[in-house]
Design an enzyme around this catalytic site. Structure first.
Site, short mmCIF file in Angstrom:
data_model
loop_
_atom_site.label_atom_id
_atom_site.label_comp_id
_atom_site.label_asym_id
_atom_site.label_seq_id
_atom_site.Cartn_x
_atom_site.Cartn_y
_atom_site.Cartn_z
N HIS A 176 101.59 91.83 12.03
CA HIS A 176 102.43 93.03 11.97
C HIS A 176 103.43 93.00 10.83
O HIS A 176 104.35 93.81 10.77
CB HIS A 176 103.17 93.24 13.31
N TYR A 181 107.17 79.60 1.60
CA TYR A 181 105.88 79.67 0.91
C TYR A 181 106.03 79.45 -0.58
O TYR A 181 105.03 79.37 -1.30
CB TYR A 181 105.22 81.04 1.12
#
Length: 488
Positions: free
Chosen positions: A171, A258
């Protein structure tokens, strides 16, 4: 319509309730069977009681079953939804705790980075067991909808090794779009048109239009910097927007782990995160949130059961993809979303074998992806770093190759920015030994890992992280919720 939907990991109580309620918002689905399965009988009993209460309160003929025997739940299922967390909170705590000893400070640790890679090693063998069961006992041509993280690794394994028709669902894109609509002053996210493409948790809004008018980089930056809340909570995302020219789907905390630039030094972390909520960069934030949520649910179960007695309101259907995909496949009503699938030319400048997240349309013919998208070079470079880690991680998880696993961790962007090769080798040994019960494919490697740890000279530290908070008690949570209610 009458068919069977199986939910694996249904003990993820709040999420299972949301998926179930969404399904009941589709009039044609009120006669289906929903089969719940989990390894925890206790969790199954709780979620079944809640779903039974929903069915009873609304007078729907839907059938709900629950069993710890997974194959029984999958028998004849046309759709299988997975939201499993292999190892539960116990293993997840090690995903955060052990890397901290080597200076690796994660906010979530469930996608890549040291924690996400080990999470994938636990999940992938189980995902492949699911796929075997689906091939053998589910309905012919059954579709596997994977919600479980690490999204790309799990989906990659299910497609390449499990040989099951699989789509990964998240989502992040919807939440990012809601933010953009808000900062641009839209009355509703429906006024915003967008193309978002990349890989899961590193998807990029490469084209934006508000009521048909194209939104450029400068306007978007100005809108975020002027927002009284997001300007503080999303400092890192705004910095990436300025440098890359496009906005990332993922939260400030997730995105920070990340990349190799923002969490590499403890004194730098505070510059880029916000402590108003876990998702904005708190050390181990999602672990704390998950622990508090589970404790709250266990304590306040009667309250959740009471809430389940309310009528289902289709106007409050969530933006989770699952019910919308099933509705499109079964009724032909077209649904547009962003899905995780094997690339195969969808994104021209990412590898063909990678699991990408990009726009697609669903109808009776299936999920039809929009092909030939090219994402900005900087976005592609960032995605490539993660894809290479994901590929090695998947292949290591399937083969039980500890050397390949260590190389995957070594090549992770944040790990590489913080740790030396010697530290990475020892950290992986330590995580492997700590989580051995969930890593059967590495059983042969555990004795040697223990031996190396007993002789190691690599120094570690007892570190809670740069921005750690303690798990709050039920009393503290009650007081906070009461204060928020009073303020409203």
């Amino acid at each position: 319509m009458s068919f069977k939907i199986a939910i694996i990991g249904a003990g993820s109580v709040g999420f299972t309730k949301k998926l179930f309620t969404d399904l009941l918002c589709v009039p044609e689905f009120r006669d289906v069977e929903v089969a719940l399965t989990d390894i925890s009988q206790h969790n199954l009993e709780m979620i079944k009681a809640i779903l039974d209460r929903i069915v009873e309160a609304n007078g729907f003929p839907v059938k709900v079953t629950a069993t710890t025997e997974r194959r029984r739940a999958l028998e004849g299922a046309k759709y299988i939804i997975s939201c499993v967390r292999v190892g539960g909170l116990e293993a997840y705590a090690d995903d955060i705790r052990i890397p901290l000893k080597y200076g690796i400070d994660q906010c979530v640790g469930d996608t890549i980075c040291a924690g996400g890679i080990l999470y994938g090693q636990r999940n992938i063998p189980v995902i492949l067991d699911f796929c075997k069961d689906i091939r053998e006992v589910a309905a012919p041509g059954a579709k596997f909808l994977n919600y479980a993280n690490p999204m790309a690794m799990n989906t990659w394994a299910a497609i390449e090794y499990g040989k099951v028709d699989t789509v990964g669902l998240c989502h992040g894109v919807q939440h990012g779009a809601e933010q953009i609509a808000e900062v641009l002053g839209a009355k509703s996210v429906s006024e915003l048109d967008y193309i978002c493409s990349g890989i899961n948790h590193q998807t990029w809004f490469v084209d934006l239009k508000l009521n048909g008018r194209k939104i450029g980089k400068d306007e978007l930056i100005a809108a975020f910097e002027a927002h009284p809340v997001f300007s503080q909570q999303e400092k890192l995302r705004i910095d990436v927007l300025k440098r890359f020219g496009v906005y990332s789907t993922e939260s400030n905390g997730h995105l920070s782990e990340y990349l190799p630039w923002y969490r590499k030094r403890p004194d730098e972390i505070a510059r880029w995160i916000d402590m108003s909520d876990w998702i904005h960069g708190e050390t181990g934030g999602y672990l704390r949130h998950s622990t508090e949520t589970r404790n709250w649910f266990e304590t306040e179960f009667p309250q959740f059961l009471e809430q389940a007695s309310k009528p289902v309101d289709p106007a409050k259907r969530s933006n989770e993809h699952a019910s919308h995909i099933l509705e499109a496949l079964e009724t032909g009503r077209v649904y547009r979303g962003h899905f995780n699938v094997k690339n195969n030319g969808v994104i021209a400048n990412l590898p063909q074998d990678a699991i990408i997240e990009s726009p697609g349309f669903v109808d009776r013919f299936g999920i039809n992806m929009v092909s030939g998208i090219t994402i900005p070079e900087a976005c592609a470079a960032t995605c490539m770093a993660s894809i290479n880690v994901q590929r090695m991680s998947v292949h290591a998880a399937v083969s039980g190759d500890i050397d390949l696993l260590k190389l995957a961790v070594l090549h992770d962007p944040l790990v590489g920015a913080v740790s030396t090769p010697e530290e990475v080798w020892q950290m992986v040994d330590e995580m492997l030994v700590a989580q051995a019960r969930w890593l059967p494919q590495y059983a042969h490697a555990v004795p040697a890992a223990k031996d190396r740890l007993s002789r190691s000279t690599v120094k570690t530290r007892d570190w809670a992280g740069a921005a750690r908070r303690n798990v709050r008690s039920i009393e503290e949570l009650r007081a906070e919720k009461a204060a928020l209610k009073k303020a409203v």
